[in-house]
Enzyme design. Sequence first.
Site, PDB file in Angstrom:
ATOM      1  N   GLU A   1       0.854  -1.188   0.000  1.00  0.00           N
ATOM      2  CA  GLU A   1       0.000   0.000   0.000  1.00  0.00           C
ATOM      3  C   GLU A   1       0.898   1.250   0.000  1.00  0.00           C
ATOM      4  O   GLU A   1       1.947   1.284   0.622  1.00  0.00           O
ATOM      5  CB  GLU A   1      -0.867  -0.012   1.258  1.00  0.00           C
ATOM      6  CG  GLU A   1      -1.793   1.191   1.379  1.00  0.00           C
ATOM      7  CD  GLU A   1      -2.610   1.169   2.663  1.00  0.00           C
ATOM      8  OE1 GLU A   1      -3.724   1.702   2.660  1.00  0.00           O
ATOM      9  OE2 GLU A   1      -2.121   0.604   3.670  1.00  0.00           O
TER      10      GLU A   1
ATOM     11  N   LYS B   1      -9.627   1.018  -2.428  1.00  0.00           N
ATOM     12  CA  LYS B   1      -9.799   0.509  -1.069  1.00  0.00           C
ATOM     13  C   LYS B   1     -11.214   0.775  -0.563  1.00  0.00           C
ATOM     14  O   LYS B   1     -11.693   1.915  -0.566  1.00  0.00           O
ATOM     15  CB  LYS B   1      -8.765   1.175  -0.160  1.00  0.00           C
ATOM     16  CG  LYS B   1      -8.699   0.624   1.257  1.00  0.00           C
ATOM     17  CD  LYS B   1      -7.558   1.320   2.012  1.00  0.00           C
ATOM     18  CE  LYS B   1      -7.397   0.797   3.429  1.00  0.00           C
ATOM     19  NZ  LYS B   1      -6.259   1.469   4.108  1.00  0.00           N
TER      20      LYS B   1
ATOM     21  N   CYS C   1      -4.889  -3.424   2.864  1.00  0.00           N
ATOM     22  CA  CYS C   1      -4.637  -3.144   4.275  1.00  0.00           C
ATOM     23  C   CYS C   1      -5.847  -3.389   5.188  1.00  0.00           C
ATOM     24  O   CYS C   1      -6.168  -4.526   5.484  1.00  0.00           O
ATOM     25  CB  CYS C   1      -4.101  -1.722   4.422  1.00  0.00           C
ATOM     26  SG  CYS C   1      -3.218  -1.416   5.983  1.00  0.00           S
TER      27      CYS C   1
END
Length: 275
Positions: free
Chosen positions: A43, A115, A156
């Site tokens: 990330e 995300k 993440c």
Amino acid sequence: MTTLRAGLIQTRTPATQAAALDHVLPLVREAAAGGAQLIATPEGTNVLQKDKSRLFPQLRSLEDDVCVAGLRAAAADLGVWLLVGSALVLRADGKAANRAALIAPDGAIRATYDKLHMFDVDLPTGETARESETYEPGEAAVVAEAAGAKLGLTICYDVRFPALHRALALAGAEVITVPAAFTRPTGEAHWEVLLRARAIETGSFVLAPAQGGFHDDGRGTYGRTLAVAPWGEVLGKLDHDDPGVLMVDLDLDAVGKARRAIPNLKNARAFSGPL
């Protein structure tokens, strides 16, 4: 046996895109030299800057980002699939996105994923984060084919949401990628157990390239890049937070074997309640 060699890149990304490209390129080349067919970066591969006033003037579209452009050229030069675990980029509407980009061996971007889950937390250590103040969340899960495998893309904090990983597995994902910039306290407590749990629950390989160490913008990230097999065993890890490369070989036949042994993806039932 269908085998995929993957190279997972651990970085300590700087606070500008040009410096980030200089940092990550040697590691990408190292992975390619080791025979990686798929290379995955963490990330925030293109820049890490937690000061919004300093970050936004740097942001460009995915197509115009200097670091992403350099990685596209490298993928074409090396003839590899390259997953930019995420790049922090400017959307067409002027808002920011935390976006994964899957690059083919010809340098073309074949898939992107924004995300879904924003890291908005107040940790017991006193550390706080409000990603939603900077980034717009995505709206859709993504599965894409690369190097003979079906990849499910996450980023993440997504790792804490099992329903997303289940949906990816049900859509055919054999390998789920979890590029991350985990905080040090949450990494120490939860990083490995969460990754192993997602692998076991879905019968998938989980590949988690990570940021590690103390960055130019003052943040600390946990490192410990990890690869997990569908039965939950750790295939390999970097037991530190320094930049490096983790090479792993994935026997894709293990996915079907694990899912046949524990067919929880098929056995789940709808239910009502609780009230």
